[in-house]
Design a protein around this motif. Structure first.
Motif, PDB file in Angstrom:
ATOM      1  N   LEU A   1       0.520  -1.306  -0.446  1.00  0.00           N
ATOM      2  CA  LEU A   1      -0.191  -0.059   0.017  1.00  0.00           C
ATOM      3  C   LEU A   1       0.796   1.010  -0.223  1.00  0.00           C
ATOM      4  CD1 LEU A   1      -1.847  -1.689   2.808  1.00  0.00           C
ATOM      5  CD2 LEU A   1      -3.375  -0.823   0.598  1.00  0.00           C
ATOM      6  N   HIS A   2       0.383   2.530  -0.210  1.00  0.00           N
ATOM      7  CA  HIS A   2       0.652   3.939  -0.883  1.00  0.00           C
ATOM      8  C   HIS A   2       2.747   3.971  -0.624  1.00  0.00           C
ATOM      9  CE1 HIS A   2       1.503   2.432   4.133  1.00  0.00           C
ATOM     10  NE2 HIS A   2      -0.343   2.829   4.253  1.00  0.00           N
ATOM     11  N   VAL A   3       3.236   3.121  -1.617  1.00  0.00           N
ATOM     12  CA  VAL A   3       4.662   3.049  -1.799  1.00  0.00           C
ATOM     13  C   VAL A   3       4.459   4.565  -2.358  1.00  0.00           C
ATOM     14  CG1 VAL A   3       6.407   2.666  -3.448  1.00  0.00           C
ATOM     15  CG2 VAL A   3       4.058   0.830  -3.234  1.00  0.00           C
ATOM     16  N   SER A   4       6.023   4.960  -1.885  1.00  0.00           N
ATOM     17  CA  SER A   4       5.936   6.667  -1.374  1.00  0.00           C
ATOM     18  C   SER A   4       7.935   6.914  -1.578  1.00  0.00           C
ATOM     19  CB  SER A   4       6.206   7.349   0.186  1.00  0.00           C
ATOM     20  OG  SER A   4       6.643   6.134   0.693  1.00  0.00           O
ATOM     21  N   SER A   5       8.205   5.996  -2.523  1.00  0.00           N
ATOM     22  CA  SER A   5      10.019   6.035  -2.253  1.00  0.00           C
ATOM     23  C   SER A   5       9.938   5.578  -3.934  1.00  0.00           C
ATOM     24  CB  SER A   5      11.146   5.576  -0.985  1.00  0.00           C
ATOM     25  OG  SER A   5      10.001   4.228  -1.358  1.00  0.00           O
ATOM     26  N   ALA A   6      11.215   6.413  -4.442  1.00  0.00           N
ATOM     27  CA  ALA A   6      11.993   5.439  -5.443  1.00  0.00           C
ATOM     28  C   ALA A   6      12.586   4.166  -5.466  1.00  0.00           C
ATOM     29  CB  ALA A   6      13.286   6.812  -6.350  1.00  0.00           C
TER      30      ALA A   6
ATOM     31  N   PRO B   1      -1.861   9.679  -4.968  1.00  0.00           N
ATOM     32  CA  PRO B   1      -2.641  11.007  -4.922  1.00  0.00           C
ATOM     33  C   PRO B   1      -1.217  12.178  -4.659  1.00  0.00           C
ATOM     34  CG  PRO B   1      -4.520  10.749  -5.407  1.00  0.00           C
ATOM     35  CD  PRO B   1      -3.555   9.825  -4.462  1.00  0.00           C
ATOM     36  N   HIS B   2      -1.331  11.585  -3.601  1.00  0.00           N
ATOM     37  CA  HIS B   2      -0.174  13.163  -2.302  1.00  0.00           C
ATOM     38  C   HIS B   2       1.020  12.747  -3.184  1.00  0.00           C
ATOM     39  CE1 HIS B   2      -2.391   9.678   0.142  1.00  0.00           C
ATOM     40  NE2 HIS B   2      -1.266  10.245   0.813  1.00  0.00           N
ATOM     41  N   PHE B   3       1.908  11.366  -3.258  1.00  0.00           N
ATOM     42  CA  PHE B   3       3.134  10.939  -3.269  1.00  0.00           C
ATOM     43  C   PHE B   3       2.592  11.740  -5.214  1.00  0.00           C
ATOM     44  CE2 PHE B   3       1.360   7.749   0.322  1.00  0.00           C
ATOM     45  CZ  PHE B   3       2.817   8.264   0.531  1.00  0.00           C
ATOM     46  N   LEU B   4       2.470  11.229  -5.751  1.00  0.00           N
ATOM     47  CA  LEU B   4       2.741  11.864  -7.305  1.00  0.00           C
ATOM     48  C   LEU B   4       2.347  13.026  -7.444  1.00  0.00           C
ATOM     49  CD1 LEU B   4      -0.198   8.744  -8.922  1.00  0.00           C
ATOM     50  CD2 LEU B   4       2.553   9.085  -9.373  1.00  0.00           C
ATOM     51  N   PHE B   5       1.683  14.058  -6.203  1.00  0.00           N
ATOM     52  CA  PHE B   5       1.191  15.399  -7.180  1.00  0.00           C
ATOM     53  C   PHE B   5       2.285  16.444  -6.099  1.00  0.00           C
ATOM     54  CE2 PHE B   5      -1.648  13.051  -9.267  1.00  0.00           C
ATOM     55  CZ  PHE B   5      -2.082  13.730 -10.536  1.00  0.00           C
TER      56      PHE B   5
ATOM     57  N   VAL C   1       6.125   9.374   4.748  1.00  0.00           N
ATOM     58  CA  VAL C   1       5.901  11.053   4.689  1.00  0.00           C
ATOM     59  C   VAL C   1       6.137  11.413   2.818  1.00  0.00           C
ATOM     60  CG1 VAL C   1       6.654  11.137   6.808  1.00  0.00           C
ATOM     61  CG2 VAL C   1       8.854  10.815   5.237  1.00  0.00           C
ATOM     62  N   ILE C   2       5.047  12.582   2.432  1.00  0.00           N
ATOM     63  CA  ILE C   2       5.974  13.469   1.343  1.00  0.00           C
ATOM     64  C   ILE C   2       6.919  13.631   0.672  1.00  0.00           C
ATOM     65  CG2 ILE C   2       5.204  14.665  -0.444  1.00  0.00           C
ATOM     66  CD1 ILE C   2       2.239  14.900   1.141  1.00  0.00           C
ATOM     67  N   LYS C   3       7.010  12.322   0.179  1.00  0.00           N
ATOM     68  CA  LYS C   3       9.431  12.548   0.118  1.00  0.00           C
ATOM     69  C   LYS C   3       9.961  13.590  -1.516  1.00  0.00           C
ATOM     70  CE  LYS C   3      10.050   7.965   1.700  1.00  0.00           C
ATOM     71  NZ  LYS C   3       8.211   8.174   2.584  1.00  0.00           N
ATOM     72  N   GLU C   4      10.885  13.289  -1.580  1.00  0.00           N
ATOM     73  CA  GLU C   4      11.542  14.420  -2.553  1.00  0.00           C
ATOM     74  C   GLU C   4      10.895  14.390  -3.935  1.00  0.00           C
ATOM     75  OE1 GLU C   4      13.394  16.511  -1.143  1.00  0.00           O
ATOM     76  OE2 GLU C   4      14.960  15.014   0.239  1.00  0.00           O
TER      77      GLU C   4
ATOM     78  N   SER D   1      13.125  13.864  -6.792  1.00  0.00           N
ATOM     79  CA  SER D   1      12.809  12.829  -7.257  1.00  0.00           C
ATOM     80  C   SER D   1      11.756  11.474  -7.689  1.00  0.00           C
ATOM     81  CB  SER D   1      14.694  12.127  -6.579  1.00  0.00           C
ATOM     82  OG  SER D   1      14.500  11.956  -5.770  1.00  0.00           O
ATOM     83  N   ASP D   2      11.866  11.256  -5.739  1.00  0.00           N
ATOM     84  CA  ASP D   2      10.432  10.443  -5.239  1.00  0.00           C
ATOM     85  C   ASP D   2       9.604  10.342  -5.925  1.00  0.00           C
ATOM     86  OD1 ASP D   2      12.407   8.872  -2.905  1.00  0.00           O
ATOM     87  OD2 ASP D   2      12.090  10.993  -2.229  1.00  0.00           O
ATOM     88  N   ARG D   3       9.058  11.602  -6.223  1.00  0.00           N
ATOM     89  CA  ARG D   3       7.929  12.100  -6.554  1.00  0.00           C
ATOM     90  C   ARG D   3       8.437  11.654  -8.954  1.00  0.00           C
ATOM     91  NH1 ARG D   3       4.462  15.406 -10.531  1.00  0.00           N
ATOM     92  NH2 ARG D   3       6.530  16.441 -10.819  1.00  0.00           N
ATOM     93  N   LEU D   4       8.576  11.835  -8.759  1.00  0.00           N
ATOM     94  CA  LEU D   4       9.186  11.090 -10.207  1.00  0.00           C
ATOM     95  C   LEU D   4       9.236   9.736 -10.412  1.00  0.00           C
ATOM     96  CD1 LEU D   4      11.547  14.265 -11.746  1.00  0.00           C
ATOM     97  CD2 LEU D   4       9.241  13.777 -11.815  1.00  0.00           C
TER      98      LEU D   4
END
Length: 461
Positions: free
Chosen positions: A251-256, A278-282, A300-303, A305-308
């Motif tokens: 669930l909710h993968v957040s990191s590169a 969505p919060h990790f994508l945007f 937590v929402i990260k860098e 680079s993680d979002r991309l």
């Protein structure tokens, strides 16, 4: 003669967009074709797109137990207005969903209160309810969730979210041996095990280190819950899934780094699926100064680079779909020290608009949106009657105006506690009507009629 017809619209599936008519009979899609038939009611969908209703498998509607934060009527109203026609509610309510009887009680409790269709998760507490996992499946639970690294109250069996070693009356987080037994049982029962992947030991040590150093800003919070905390748990979970054959859903993968681990595991044939939010994508850490404490979620929402990397993983199929992790708190609770306030925000109502906004920018396509919001979650949970505009499926249809421009505003949300980190974001492309099994449930950003949602019992996966 059909009950309902959608004419001259652009029907979107996971592979293409075609101008077709959609005919509905008894709540089901009876025909999708270019043929012109009569119907008791006809919707002129000229220049509009027809999408299958979104399936959101990750919502915390707080009901029962914390209905000051959210409840099922408000949560499902939010879903309907946002084009979501099926939700799967998380099991960490009060009381929690710990056995088959709990599954049936919770599903019955929601009857007559849901504006969209719904299923429910079961909760794994290790040895405390290991023998009850099979009963959850028999009762119709969609899947089983394990909050990896969370402690448990000895008396109530409620999860302890801010565990401190040495606390009295608390069962410490499970060791790897007990977790391995969960995977064995999941594999034996042919269930799906969803995990919250964060390493509690590492987080505790780093949090104490940052507190002692006086860190209190968002960077300190990130340093206390780094990508490594996610990586360590994903690595162990993938190893357990490979060894036992259990279907692991992350669930909710957040990191590169998390994306890369899942990519390699899939290439190696490990039975794993994964989702992001969505919060990790945007959003990224760069948005904290603009958004403020509302940005706090776990992980937590990260860098940037993680979002991309998350977008890349979603586009190449490493990540299977997007889910909201809708988890609101009260306005008062979200004020104060960043380390002390709870994590979570509204998300179910804004998820589809955010993705449509990416279509308007030319970054993704509408078929891609259908795959990651409807088709893929339907496949995972065995919802063969959902997830596509096709003959025999439920007539869960969302009419989208791709030229509609509107701003996400807290005051427009239908949640009981309408607060989101996306407040003030301008979007082009919005759902303007939502149909549930052929019945209009939302129109022009508001709810229509009474609750029509039904329980989806899912022992079939």
């Amino acid at each position: 003669m059909f009950d309902l017809a959608f004419k001259h619209g652009f029907v979107v599936n996971g592979e293409e967009i075609r101008r077709l008519n959609v005919y509905v009979q008894d709540g089901k899609i009876a025909e999708v074709s270019a043929e012109d038939h009569e119907a008791n009611e006809t919707i002129d969908a000229t220049d509009r797109h027809l999408l299958p209703g979104v399936i959101d498998d990750h919502v915390h509607f707080r009901d029962p137990g914390a209905t000051n934060k959210e409840d099922f009527p408000h949560g499902t109203m939010s879903a309907a207005v946002g084009g979501v026609t099926t939700v799967i509610d998380m099991p960490n309510t009060n009381p929690a969903v710990l056995n088959g009887e709990d599954v049936r009680k919770k599903a019955g409790y929601f009857k007559g209160r849901a504006y969209v269709d719904y299923a429910v998760w079961g909760l794994s507490l290790g040895d405390l309810n290991l023998c009850d996992l099979a009963g959850m499946k028999k009762a119709g639970a969609a899947a089983v969730k394990f909050f990896w690294g969370y402690a448990i109250d000895e008396k109530t069996h409620a999860l302890i979210y801010n565990y401190e070693p040495g606390q009295s009356g608390v069962i410490p987080p499970l060791d790897d041996g007990e977790v391995y037994k969960i995977f064995e049982e999941i594999a034996k029962n042919k269930q799906i095990l969803g995990i919250h992947a964060e390493n509690s030991e590492l987080i505790h040590m780093l949090t104490e280190r940052n507190r002692q150093a006086g860190g209190s800003d968002y960077r300190a919070l990130m340093d206390s819950r780094p990508a490594l905390a996610e990586v360590l748990t994903i690595q162990t979970a993938l190893a357990f899934a490979k060894d036992t054959g259990a279907h692991l859903h992350i669930l909710h993968v957040s990191s590169a780094q998390g994306v890369e681990l899942i990519r390699r595991a899939k290439a190696d044939g490990v039975p794993v699926t994964a989702e992001t939010c969505p919060h990790f994508l945007f959003l990224s850490a760069d948005d904290y100064d603009r958004v403020g404490p509302m940005i706090k979620v776990y992980p937590v929402i990260k860098e940037e680079s993680d979002r991309l990397a998350l977008w890349a993983g979603l586009k190449d199929g490493t990540l299977d779909f997007v889910a909201s992790d809708h988890a609101p708190h009260t306005v008062a609770e979200k004020q104060g020290s960043l380390f002390e306030i709870p994590s979570g925000m509204c998300g179910v109502e804004s998820m589809l608009p955010l993705m449509l906004g990416e279509v308007s920018k030319g970054k993704v396509t509408l078929p891609f949106v259908v795959r990651v919001l409807s088709e893929n979650p339907a496949k995972l949970y065995g919802f063969s009657h959902k997830g596509a505009i096709a003959e025999g499926r439920d007539a869960d249809i969302v009419i989208v105006d791709m030229l509609k421009r509107r701003t996400i505003r807290n005051e427009d949300l239908h949640s009981k506690q309408p607060m989101t980190a996306f407040n003030g974001m301008d979007i082009t492309g919005w759902p303007i009507r939502t149909y549930l099994r052929g019945k209009l449930v939302a129109k022009d950003f508001d709810i229509v009629g009474n609750p029509q949602g039904e329980w989806i019992s899912c022992p079939q996966y």
